[in-house]
Motif scaffolding. Structure first.
Motif: not given
Length: 353
Positions: A17-22, A24-26, A29-40, A99-102
């Protein structure tokens, strides 16, 4: 109330679901209203690291593959993937994670060594252990395996719930035994040995029972299921029998407790209103079979239907507090939350100086 211990989680599918992969992805690094996991939400829930799965998908979702039976359900076994297409997806997903790590500028870290694993804490970067869920992309001479290992791969599931050149995954079904087909192929047995040599952890989740016993005979590392549960509690093909749990315990391995409601509930209903006590009772059973050193967490965040009580990573303390309320002491909670993963990964990677 005592502070919840830091959590290392055995499985998530957020890379898909990463923005870097697809498009419109999530943004992780920001809190998302969908899905289960992000950094915040990871920070809020005390998550310090986990296994981040790379996984190839078919070009089109299957149609009409679910059959409701008088007692449960059957899902038609997914067909094999084209290895070339699977390779392209896996490499793109790993590039997205890199890329996300960088982009995170020190907030995230791909964990490659036992020293880095031991250093994970609430004040440092979130640790990402690269995991391959299903070896569909791996070639017969293992060139891609070695390339992925050089770039950080430290955990590998031989199959997802489909066949590949290495073995046979279980179809999703309930109630049904995980003994659903033949064991590992000769290439699969060679892959187990190659992972042992490299220090790549082998994950038996999604593998059928005969394949499991092949791994148990061949591997010189602890047996690990990153996100599986007890078949005696919920007789899904995805769960492990008492004999399998006994073999994991004997090897000093670990089972990551999977939060997916259809593998937790005794009736396998896909009901997000599953009470947290149902989760506690399932953990109780796993502990009775595996001991306090053999159970960890393997949520399957972003890959399954979660109970509302642990609707996302920010709710991890809810589960830990429920376990505490039901009598789990702090030493046991610490092992469940992260200690058992650190031990098994350190023993498997064998990278200490």
């Amino acid at each position: 109330m005592p502070t919840s211990p830091p959590v290392f989680d055995g499985h998530n599918d957020v890379v898909q679901h990463l923005l870097e992969y697809r498009e419109g992805g999530r943004d992780f690094l920001l809190r998302n209203p969908e899905g289960h996991l992000d950094l915040p939400r990871a920070r809020e829930g005390g998550l310090i690291g986990g296994l981040f799965a790379l996984m190839a998908l078919p070009p089109r979702p299957p149609e009409d593959d679910l059959t409701i039976t008088s007692s449960g359900y059957e899902v038609r076994l997914a067909p094999p993937l084209d290895p070339g297409g699977a390779r392209a997806q896996v490499l793109a997903q790993l590039a997205a994670l890199e890329h996300l790590e960088r982009r995170a500028e020190g907030q995230l870290r791909i964990v490659r060594t036992s020293e880095q694993l031991a250093a994970l804490d609430a004040d440092g970067p979130l640790g990402m252990v690269v995991h391959l869920e299903g070896a569909d992309a791996i070639d017969a001479d293992f060139a891609l395996l070695y390339d992925l290992h050089a770039r950080g791969l430290r955990s590998l599931g031989l199959v997802w719930s489909r066949p590949n050149r290495f073995g046979h995954g279980v179809p999703f079904a309930y109630p049904r035994s995980p003994d659903t087909g033949p064991g590992l192929t000769p290439d699969g047995k060679a892959l187990v040995r190659a992972c042992n040599r490299l220090g790549v952890m082998i994950d038996v989740s999604h593998l059928n029972e005969r394949g499991f016993w092949d791994v148990a005979r061949l591997s010189d590392a602890p047996l690990v299921a990153t996100h599986s549960n007890a078949h005696a509690v919920c007789p899904s093909t995805r769960n492990l029998t008492d004999d399998q749990l006994g073999a994991v315990r004997e090897s000093e391995g670990v089972v990551g407790f999977n939060f997916a409601v259809n593998d937790v509930r005794p009736d396998a209903h896909l009901d997000p209103d599953t009470n947290v006590e149902v989760l506690v009772r399932h953990v109780d059973y796993l502990l009775s079979r595996l001991g306090v050193d053999g159970v960890a967490l393997g949520s399957d965040f972003d890959g399954a239907v979660m109970p509302r009580a642990v609707a996302d990573a920010s709710h991890l303390p809810t589960l830990l507090n429920a376990l505490r309320t039901f009598g789990y002491d702090e030493d046991t909670l610490g092992k469940l939350a992260s200690g058992n993963w650190r031990r098994v990964l350190r023993r498997t990677w064998r990278d200490e100086a």
